[in-house]
Design a protein around this motif. Structure first.
Motif, PDB file in Angstrom:
ATOM      1  N   ALA A  10       1.297  -0.582   0.197  1.00 30.52           N
ATOM      2  CA  ALA A  10      -0.293   0.181   0.213  1.00 30.52           C
ATOM      3  C   ALA A  10       0.711   0.741   0.284  1.00 30.52           C
ATOM      4  O   ALA A  10       0.151   2.554  -0.557  1.00 30.52           O
ATOM      5  N   ILE A  11       2.107   1.139   0.215  1.00 31.68           N
ATOM      6  CA  ILE A  11       2.724   1.708   0.588  1.00 31.68           C
ATOM      7  C   ILE A  11       4.609   1.532  -0.293  1.00 31.68           C
ATOM      8  O   ILE A  11       4.392   0.421   0.567  1.00 31.68           O
ATOM      9  N   VAL A  12       5.394   2.377  -0.840  1.00 28.91           N
ATOM     10  CA  VAL A  12       6.197   2.119  -1.390  1.00 28.91           C
ATOM     11  C   VAL A  12       7.045   3.773  -1.409  1.00 28.91           C
ATOM     12  O   VAL A  12       6.796   4.450  -1.450  1.00 28.91           O
ATOM     13  N   SER A  13       8.115   3.146  -0.516  1.00 32.04           N
ATOM     14  CA  SER A  13       9.608   4.434   0.016  1.00 32.04           C
ATOM     15  C   SER A  13      10.832   3.354  -0.493  1.00 32.04           C
ATOM     16  O   SER A  13      11.521   2.533  -0.767  1.00 32.04           O
ATOM     17  N   CYS A  14      11.053   4.995  -0.898  1.00 23.40           N
ATOM     18  CA  CYS A  14      12.567   5.188  -1.821  1.00 23.40           C
ATOM     19  C   CYS A  14      13.845   6.331  -0.857  1.00 23.40           C
ATOM     20  O   CYS A  14      12.809   6.652  -0.219  1.00 23.40           O
ATOM     21  N   GLY A  15      14.847   6.001  -1.581  1.00 23.79           N
ATOM     22  CA  GLY A  15      16.149   6.569  -1.206  1.00 23.79           C
ATOM     23  C   GLY A  15      15.928   7.864  -1.706  1.00 23.79           C
ATOM     24  O   GLY A  15      15.206   8.206  -2.320  1.00 23.79           O
ATOM     25  N   CYS A  16      16.851   9.318  -1.912  1.00 24.10           N
ATOM     26  CA  CYS A  16      16.540  10.549  -2.220  1.00 24.10           C
ATOM     27  C   CYS A  16      18.225  10.700  -1.934  1.00 24.10           C
ATOM     28  O   CYS A  16      19.013  10.525  -0.859  1.00 24.10           O
ATOM     29  N   ARG A  17      18.597  11.837  -2.425  1.00 28.77           N
ATOM     30  CA  ARG A  17      20.299  12.794  -3.006  1.00 28.77           C
ATOM     31  C   ARG A  17      20.104  13.747  -2.753  1.00 28.77           C
ATOM     32  O   ARG A  17      18.514  14.201  -3.449  1.00 28.77           O
ATOM     33  N   TYR A  18      20.088  14.311  -2.234  1.00 27.54           N
ATOM     34  CA  TYR A  18      19.941  15.902  -1.799  1.00 27.54           C
ATOM     35  C   TYR A  18      21.607  16.296  -2.791  1.00 27.54           C
ATOM     36  O   TYR A  18      22.686  16.217  -2.601  1.00 27.54           O
ATOM     37  N   LYS A  47      24.806  14.671   0.002  1.00 29.54           N
ATOM     38  CA  LYS A  47      24.185  13.706   1.101  1.00 29.54           C
ATOM     39  C   LYS A  47      23.097  12.680   0.336  1.00 29.54           C
ATOM     40  O   LYS A  47      22.094  12.756  -1.076  1.00 29.54           O
ATOM     41  N   THR A  48      22.990  11.452   0.647  1.00 31.29           N
ATOM     42  CA  THR A  48      22.249  10.103   0.531  1.00 31.29           C
ATOM     43  C   THR A  48      21.535   9.301   1.201  1.00 31.29           C
ATOM     44  O   THR A  48      21.903   9.551   1.992  1.00 31.29           O
ATOM     45  N   GLU A  49      20.407   9.662   1.723  1.00 33.42           N
ATOM     46  CA  GLU A  49      19.485   8.981   2.288  1.00 33.42           C
ATOM     47  C   GLU A  49      18.695   7.604   1.797  1.00 33.42           C
ATOM     48  O   GLU A  49      18.204   7.723   1.554  1.00 33.42           O
ATOM     49  N   ILE A  50      18.396   6.598   2.418  1.00 37.46           N
ATOM     50  CA  ILE A  50      17.960   4.636   2.061  1.00 37.46           C
ATOM     51  C   ILE A  50      16.954   4.505   3.296  1.00 37.46           C
ATOM     52  O   ILE A  50      16.922   5.721   4.662  1.00 37.46           O
ATOM     53  N   PRO A  51      16.495   4.699   2.881  1.00 38.06           N
ATOM     54  CA  PRO A  51      14.713   4.229   4.232  1.00 38.06           C
ATOM     55  C   PRO A  51      14.701   3.536   4.921  1.00 38.06           C
ATOM     56  O   PRO A  51      15.300   2.463   4.826  1.00 38.06           O
ATOM     57  N   THR A  52      14.337   3.269   6.157  1.00 39.02           N
ATOM     58  CA  THR A  52      14.610   2.525   7.332  1.00 39.02           C
ATOM     59  C   THR A  52      13.376   1.541   6.951  1.00 39.02           C
ATOM     60  O   THR A  52      12.248   1.959   6.217  1.00 39.02           O
ATOM     61  N   THR A 104       9.658  10.847  -2.154  1.00 37.93           N
ATOM     62  CA  THR A 104       9.972   9.215  -2.101  1.00 37.93           C
ATOM     63  C   THR A 104       9.354   7.792  -1.043  1.00 37.93           C
ATOM     64  O   THR A 104       9.399   7.028  -0.673  1.00 37.93           O
ATOM     65  N   PHE A 105       8.260   8.179  -2.225  1.00 33.08           N
ATOM     66  CA  PHE A 105       6.970   7.320  -1.452  1.00 33.08           C
ATOM     67  C   PHE A 105       5.760   7.739  -2.645  1.00 33.08           C
ATOM     68  O   PHE A 105       5.432   8.247  -2.817  1.00 33.08           O
ATOM     69  N   VAL A 106       5.328   6.538  -2.408  1.00 30.45           N
ATOM     70  CA  VAL A 106       4.032   6.231  -3.222  1.00 30.45           C
ATOM     71  C   VAL A 106       2.730   5.947  -2.095  1.00 30.45           C
ATOM     72  O   VAL A 106       3.280   4.692  -1.643  1.00 30.45           O
ATOM     73  N   VAL A 107       1.278   6.142  -1.900  1.00 31.59           N
ATOM     74  CA  VAL A 107       0.830   5.286  -1.190  1.00 31.59           C
ATOM     75  C   VAL A 107      -0.496   5.272  -1.862  1.00 31.59           C
ATOM     76  O   VAL A 107      -0.977   6.076  -3.017  1.00 31.59           O
ATOM     77  N   ALA A 108      -1.267   4.093  -1.499  1.00 41.29           N
ATOM     78  CA  ALA A 108      -2.803   3.906  -1.921  1.00 41.29           C
ATOM     79  C   ALA A 108      -3.573   4.635  -2.299  1.00 41.29           C
ATOM     80  O   ALA A 108      -3.342   5.279  -0.772  1.00 41.29           O
ATOM     81  N   HIS A 161       6.597  -1.332   1.170  1.00 41.45           N
ATOM     82  CA  HIS A 161       7.686  -1.988   1.260  1.00 41.45           C
ATOM     83  C   HIS A 161       8.982  -0.686   0.845  1.00 41.45           C
ATOM     84  O   HIS A 161       8.571   0.478   0.268  1.00 41.45           O
ATOM     85  N   THR A 162      10.346  -1.047   1.109  1.00 41.77           N
ATOM     86  CA  THR A 162      11.147   0.099   1.441  1.00 41.77           C
ATOM     87  C   THR A 162      12.063  -0.757  -0.603  1.00 41.77           C
ATOM     88  O   THR A 162      12.339  -1.403  -0.370  1.00 41.77           O
ATOM     89  N   ILE A 163      12.336   0.336  -0.736  1.00 45.17           N
ATOM     90  CA  ILE A 163      13.665   0.240  -1.992  1.00 45.17           C
ATOM     91  C   ILE A 163      14.850   1.301  -1.551  1.00 45.17           C
ATOM     92  O   ILE A 163      14.737   1.829  -0.832  1.00 45.17           O
ATOM     93  N   ALA A 164      16.201   0.309  -1.446  1.00 43.08           N
ATOM     94  CA  ALA A 164      16.983   0.646  -0.493  1.00 43.08           C
ATOM     95  C   ALA A 164      17.266   1.205  -1.716  1.00 43.08           C
ATOM     96  O   ALA A 164      19.193   0.690  -1.797  1.00 43.08           O
ATOM     97  N   GLN A 165      17.750   2.565  -2.276  1.00 42.12           N
ATOM     98  CA  GLN A 165      18.557   3.442  -3.328  1.00 42.12           C
ATOM     99  C   GLN A 165      17.195   4.396  -3.531  1.00 42.12           C
ATOM    100  O   GLN A 165      16.294   4.730  -3.422  1.00 42.12           O
ATOM    101  N   PRO A 166      18.411   4.681  -3.648  1.00 41.82           N
ATOM    102  CA  PRO A 166      17.538   6.470  -4.114  1.00 41.82           C
ATOM    103  C   PRO A 166      17.182   6.878  -5.720  1.00 41.82           C
ATOM    104  O   PRO A 166      17.789   6.107  -6.461  1.00 41.82           O
TER     105      PRO A 166
END
Length: 205
Positions: free
Chosen positions: A125-133, A141-146, A155-159, A197-202
């Protein structure tokens, strides 16, 4: 194994994704954001640009896109802030999943494809990814979701139904709007026993 992006038509009457872009006086930056969306490998989406009362040439800049790209729509409102613009875009959305981009973001060409594949494989229902600054064209800086996801712009999509159950973004908060939204959204996810679900890449800059 075929990916979810293969053989996808242009956005249908009920597209898979609705990408909402709130904007305010970003006539120079907005085209870059839109161009990265139009380069997506996954094509079943619509783009909803919500102009939060711009006083520059935002509408003029968008005219070309509106004339040539049926997936893009433009809506103007009085200046109420980005959260109100996001909520307005969500109210207009036809897609099963919502994504929110700021009008200075850039997304990778497989941004939506990664989200679509995760939804298909994990029934998420939610998918989250990382991002770059980036500053001065340098990634600082690069952040990856927990496991609880990451909920900044892009960084996300939601139903869609889950977003509306959460009542969307709270308008009028001076700061931490994304964090406040997450604190209301995640309990709903758990209550309805839905998957994050998380995607471990920006995938967004």
């Amino acid at each position: 194994m075929h990916s979810a992006a293969e053989n996808q038509p242009l956005a249908t009457a009920t597209p898979h994704f609705s990408v909402v872009i709130p904007t305010y006086n970003r006539e120079r930056l907005l085209p870059r954001t839109i161009d990265t969306l139009l380069a997506q490998s996954f094509t079943d989406y619509e783009v909803i640009v919500v102009d939060d009362g711009s006083t520059d040439g935002t509408r003029t800049v968008l005219e070309h896109y509106l004339q040539t790209e049926p997936r893009i729509s433009y809506h103007c409102q009085q200046n109420l802030g980005a959260c109100a613009a996001r909520n307005q875009g969500a109210a207009l959305a036809r897609g099963g999943y919502l994504a929110f981009l700021d009008s200075d973001d850039e997304v990778d060409s497989q941004w939506l494809e990664h989200f679509a594949n995760a939804i298909a494989v994990h029934n998420a229902a939610i998918v989250s990814c990382g991002c770059r600054y980036v500053e001065d064209d340098v990634v600082w800086k690069t952040e990856i979701p927990t496991e609880n996801g990451f909920f900044t712009s892009g960084t996300f999509v939601v139903a869609q139904e889950l977003f509306h159950q959460s009542k969307g973004y709270r308008v009028g908060l001076p700061a931490n709007q994304q964090s406040e939204f997450r604190l209301r959204l995640l309990p709903l996810l758990r209550k309805h026993q839905r998957v994050l679900h998380t995607i471990a890449q920006p995938l967004v800059t």
